[in-house]
Design a protein around this motif. Structure first.
Motif, mmCIF file in Angstrom:
data_model
loop_
_atom_site.group_PDB
_atom_site.id
_atom_site.type_symbol
_atom_site.label_atom_id
_atom_site.label_comp_id
_atom_site.label_asym_id
_atom_site.label_seq_id
_atom_site.Cartn_x
_atom_site.Cartn_y
_atom_site.Cartn_z
ATOM 1 N N CYS A 117 1.216 -1.416 -0.027
ATOM 2 C CA CYS A 117 -0.078 0.265 -0.002
ATOM 3 C C CYS A 117 0.973 1.835 -0.479
ATOM 4 C CB CYS A 117 -0.526 -0.016 1.305
ATOM 5 S SG CYS A 117 -0.319 -0.036 3.153
ATOM 6 N N LEU A 118 0.618 1.875 0.843
ATOM 7 C CA LEU A 118 0.965 3.627 0.700
ATOM 8 C C LEU A 118 2.076 3.838 2.077
ATOM 9 C CD1 LEU A 118 1.800 6.173 -0.791
ATOM 10 C CD2 LEU A 118 0.259 7.622 0.477
ATOM 11 N N GLY A 119 1.562 3.993 2.675
ATOM 12 C CA GLY A 119 2.299 4.240 4.119
ATOM 13 C C GLY A 119 2.592 2.374 4.624
ATOM 14 N N ARG B 242 -3.597 -0.759 5.194
ATOM 15 C CA ARG B 242 -4.216 -1.807 4.432
ATOM 16 C C ARG B 242 -2.719 -2.979 4.046
ATOM 17 N NH1 ARG B 242 -5.314 1.726 -0.560
ATOM 18 N NH2 ARG B 242 -3.394 3.074 0.847
ATOM 19 N N PRO C 253 -8.008 4.294 3.840
ATOM 20 C CA PRO C 253 -8.634 4.693 5.025
ATOM 21 C C PRO C 253 -7.893 5.205 6.250
ATOM 22 C CG PRO C 253 -7.619 2.579 5.443
ATOM 23 C CD PRO C 253 -7.181 2.729 4.185
ATOM 24 N N TYR C 254 -6.924 5.917 5.778
ATOM 25 C CA TYR C 254 -5.828 7.084 6.501
ATOM 26 C C TYR C 254 -6.798 7.966 7.439
ATOM 27 C CZ TYR C 254 -2.070 9.151 8.941
ATOM 28 O OH TYR C 254 -0.964 9.607 9.033
ATOM 29 N N TYR C 255 -7.514 8.677 6.196
ATOM 30 C CA TYR C 255 -8.238 9.834 7.082
ATOM 31 C C TYR C 255 -9.515 9.137 7.349
ATOM 32 C CZ TYR C 255 -4.143 12.088 5.803
ATOM 33 O OH TYR C 255 -3.154 12.797 4.844
ATOM 34 N N TRP D 220 6.856 7.108 4.639
ATOM 35 C CA TRP D 220 7.151 8.571 6.084
ATOM 36 C C TRP D 220 7.120 7.581 7.339
ATOM 37 C CZ3 TRP D 220 2.149 8.765 2.189
ATOM 38 C CH2 TRP D 220 2.393 9.798 1.325
#
Ligand code: 4NP
Length: 172
Positions: free
Chosen positions: A18-20, A24, A135-137, A53
């Motif tokens: 995923c991104l971070g 996810r 779903p982070y935000y 990050w």
């Protein structure tokens, strides 16, 4: 062919991306590993983020809470996807098309490219190209939805492995 008669000579290596690598993909890693273990399917699941990050941080508390509610264990420290993951993994499963594009840009061989899939493309009930929304935000309900999507995708992947035996995307 059953899992026990699988011709795989080593566990299938899967890297969820995923991104971070805090929401996810750690959840995907834990769910897929849990379900594979429960079915006796030899699989080693890892996860990574396309961004760096959160390197070294644990999973988001909402991911942990969702997994805890389903009695699934997760021990996790975030890390960033590297080219070594293309070497180690048989399958690289992206959560969304942004991550998929990032992975495609990082691929250096046809073999790398062939490993990249959207995870939800293994869910037979999802439309091709479907994503796992970030779903982070969001709130815990968004994490619950992610859990359900990832469970369906994981079940679909394991069903493919069980029914196909040596999969078309495994060449080694
Ligand atoms: P993930 O979610 O990619 O599912 O781990 C995110 C985590 C952190 C951020 C974005 C998405 N962030 O912007 O820091």
């Amino acid at each position: 062919m059953t899992a026990n008669s699988s011709p795989l000579i080593r566990p299938l290596a899967v890297c969820c991306v995923c991104l971070g690598n805090i929401c996810r993909s750690p959840m995907a890693e834990a769910i897929l590993q849990h379900l594979a273990d429960a079915r006796g399917i030899p699989m080693e699941v890892t996860s990574a983020g396309t961004a760096g990050w959160h390197i070294g941080r644990p999973a988001d508390p909402r991911t942990k809470a969702e997994l805890f509610a389903h009695h699934i264990e997760l021990r996790h420290r975030a890390r960033q996807f590297t080219s070594a993951d293309f070497v180690r993994a048989d399958l690289v499963l992206a959560m969304d098309t942004d991550n998929q594009s990032h992975l495609i840009a990082r691929a250096t061989t046809q073999a790398d490219l062939a490993k990249i899939h959207l995870i939800r493309d293994f869910d037979p009930r999802s439309v091709p190209g479907s994503e796992v929304p970030d779903p982070y935000y969001g709130d815990q309900g968004d994490f619950r939805e992610v859990f359900d999507l990832l469970t369906a995708a994981s079940e679909g992947l394991l069903a493919r492995i069980t029914s196909d035996g040596l999969s078309p995307w495994q060449t080694t």
